[in-house]
Motif scaffolding. Structure first.
Motif, mmCIF file in Angstrom:
data_model
loop_
_atom_site.group_PDB
_atom_site.id
_atom_site.type_symbol
_atom_site.label_atom_id
_atom_site.label_comp_id
_atom_site.label_asym_id
_atom_site.label_seq_id
_atom_site.Cartn_x
_atom_site.Cartn_y
_atom_site.Cartn_z
ATOM 1 N N ARG A 93 15.171 4.799 30.846
ATOM 2 C CA ARG A 93 15.113 3.937 32.033
ATOM 3 C C ARG A 93 16.391 3.120 32.174
ATOM 4 N N ARG A 94 16.945 2.659 31.056
ATOM 5 C CA ARG A 94 18.226 1.937 31.136
ATOM 6 C C ARG A 94 19.328 2.858 31.652
ATOM 7 N N GLU A 95 19.317 4.102 31.217
ATOM 8 C CA GLU A 95 20.307 5.067 31.696
ATOM 9 C C GLU A 95 20.131 5.313 33.196
ATOM 10 N N LEU A 96 18.892 5.435 33.646
ATOM 11 C CA LEU A 96 18.637 5.625 35.074
ATOM 12 C C LEU A 96 19.137 4.426 35.878
ATOM 13 N N LEU A 97 18.894 3.227 35.372
ATOM 14 C CA LEU A 97 19.396 2.024 36.058
ATOM 15 C C LEU A 97 20.917 2.060 36.160
ATOM 16 N N ASP A 98 21.575 2.433 35.077
ATOM 17 C CA ASP A 98 23.044 2.528 35.088
ATOM 18 C C ASP A 98 23.520 3.542 36.124
ATOM 19 N N LEU A 99 22.872 4.683 36.160
ATOM 20 C CA LEU A 99 23.264 5.727 37.111
ATOM 21 C C LEU A 99 23.053 5.279 38.554
ATOM 22 N N ILE A 100 21.943 4.602 38.808
ATOM 23 C CA ILE A 100 21.683 4.101 40.165
ATOM 24 C C ILE A 100 22.716 3.038 40.528
ATOM 25 N N SER B 169 26.024 4.646 41.531
ATOM 26 C CA SER B 169 26.056 5.385 42.795
ATOM 27 C C SER B 169 25.486 4.597 43.970
ATOM 28 N N GLU B 170 25.030 3.392 43.735
ATOM 29 C CA GLU B 170 24.419 2.508 44.730
ATOM 30 C C GLU B 170 23.037 2.967 45.154
ATOM 31 N N GLN B 171 22.809 4.265 45.253
ATOM 32 C CA GLN B 171 21.478 4.797 45.501
ATOM 33 C C GLN B 171 21.442 6.231 45.002
ATOM 34 N N ALA B 172 20.241 6.695 44.626
ATOM 35 C CA ALA B 172 20.126 8.055 44.104
ATOM 36 C C ALA B 172 18.702 8.553 44.285
ATOM 37 N N THR B 173 18.564 9.851 44.347
ATOM 38 C CA THR B 173 17.243 10.466 44.419
ATOM 39 C C THR B 173 16.821 10.892 43.008
ATOM 40 N N ALA B 174 15.545 11.132 42.832
ATOM 41 C CA ALA B 174 15.041 11.587 41.534
ATOM 42 C C ALA B 174 15.670 12.930 41.166
ATOM 43 N N THR B 175 15.855 13.779 42.153
ATOM 44 C CA THR B 175 16.455 15.094 41.900
ATOM 45 C C THR B 175 17.883 14.951 41.388
ATOM 46 N N THR B 176 18.659 14.098 42.030
ATOM 47 C CA THR B 176 20.037 13.863 41.592
ATOM 48 C C THR B 176 20.066 13.266 40.188
ATOM 49 N N ALA C 137 17.840 13.536 37.860
ATOM 50 C CA ALA C 137 17.359 14.505 36.870
ATOM 51 C C ALA C 137 18.473 15.438 36.391
ATOM 52 N N THR C 138 19.489 15.640 37.219
ATOM 53 C CA THR C 138 20.607 16.504 36.805
ATOM 54 C C THR C 138 21.548 15.791 35.829
ATOM 55 N N GLN D 8 10.187 15.421 36.886
ATOM 56 C CA GLN D 8 8.872 14.783 36.847
ATOM 57 C C GLN D 8 8.909 13.533 35.957
ATOM 58 N N ALA D 9 9.577 13.628 34.821
ATOM 59 C CA ALA D 9 9.704 12.465 33.936
ATOM 60 C C ALA D 9 10.553 11.378 34.598
ATOM 61 N N VAL D 10 11.604 11.775 35.298
ATOM 62 C CA VAL D 10 12.441 10.811 36.016
ATOM 63 C C VAL D 10 11.602 10.048 37.030
ATOM 64 N N VAL D 11 10.756 10.757 37.762
ATOM 65 C CA VAL D 11 9.897 10.106 38.762
ATOM 66 C C VAL D 11 8.977 9.085 38.087
ATOM 67 N N LYS D 12 8.423 9.436 36.935
ATOM 68 C CA LYS D 12 7.550 8.498 36.209
ATOM 69 C C LYS D 12 8.335 7.265 35.768
ATOM 70 N N HIS D 13 9.540 7.476 35.263
ATOM 71 C CA HIS D 13 10.387 6.348 34.853
ATOM 72 C C HIS D 13 10.738 5.477 36.057
ATOM 73 N N LEU D 14 11.049 6.109 37.171
ATOM 74 C CA LEU D 14 11.393 5.353 38.379
ATOM 75 C C LEU D 14 10.206 4.531 38.878
ATOM 76 N N THR D 15 9.010 5.046 38.721
ATOM 77 C CA THR D 15 7.807 4.301 39.102
ATOM 78 C C THR D 15 7.673 3.034 38.260
ATOM 79 N N ILE D 16 7.937 3.150 36.976
ATOM 80 C CA ILE D 16 7.877 1.978 36.088
ATOM 81 C C ILE D 16 8.962 0.978 36.484
#
Length: 108
Positions: A21-28, A31-38, A40-41, A48-56
């Protein structure tokens, strides 16, 4: 602090405890904004796991989302991080005062 405030900060701390989740926050943030698909790459977990993390992260108010067509775009909510940092600083200051009081009593 009110119980509601404490539970919000608890959600933030739980969300931040996970390295993915910290890595996802850094990536967002980068890039200022990102989709779950982007996202996940760029991480080692499934979309699917990215979506769950984003929900949290969203439940902790660390990110917000906006639907654009078929995509859901996630953006960082820095104010929640700032509020949590301020709460932690106040908590540390309270403990410092208590420890100083105990020290003075012990020295007297």
């Amino acid at each position: 602090m009110a119980t509601t405030d404490s539970s919000i900060f608890e959600d933030v701390l739980i969300a931040l405890a996970d390295p993915t989740r910290r890595e996802l926050l850094d990536l967002i943030a980068l890039s200022e904004q990102a989709t779950a698909t982007t996202l996940a790459t760029k991480v080692t977990v499934s979309r699917q796991a990215v979506v769950k993390h984003l929900t949290i992260l969203k439940d902790a108010r660390l990110v917000s989302s906006n639907r654009v067509g078929r995509e859901v775009r996630y953006m960082l909510c820095p104010q929640q991080l700032s509020s949590t940092a301020e709460w932690m600083a106040n908590l540390a200051a309270d403990w410092d005062r208590k420890l100083e009081w105990i020290k003075r009593i012990a020295e007297d």
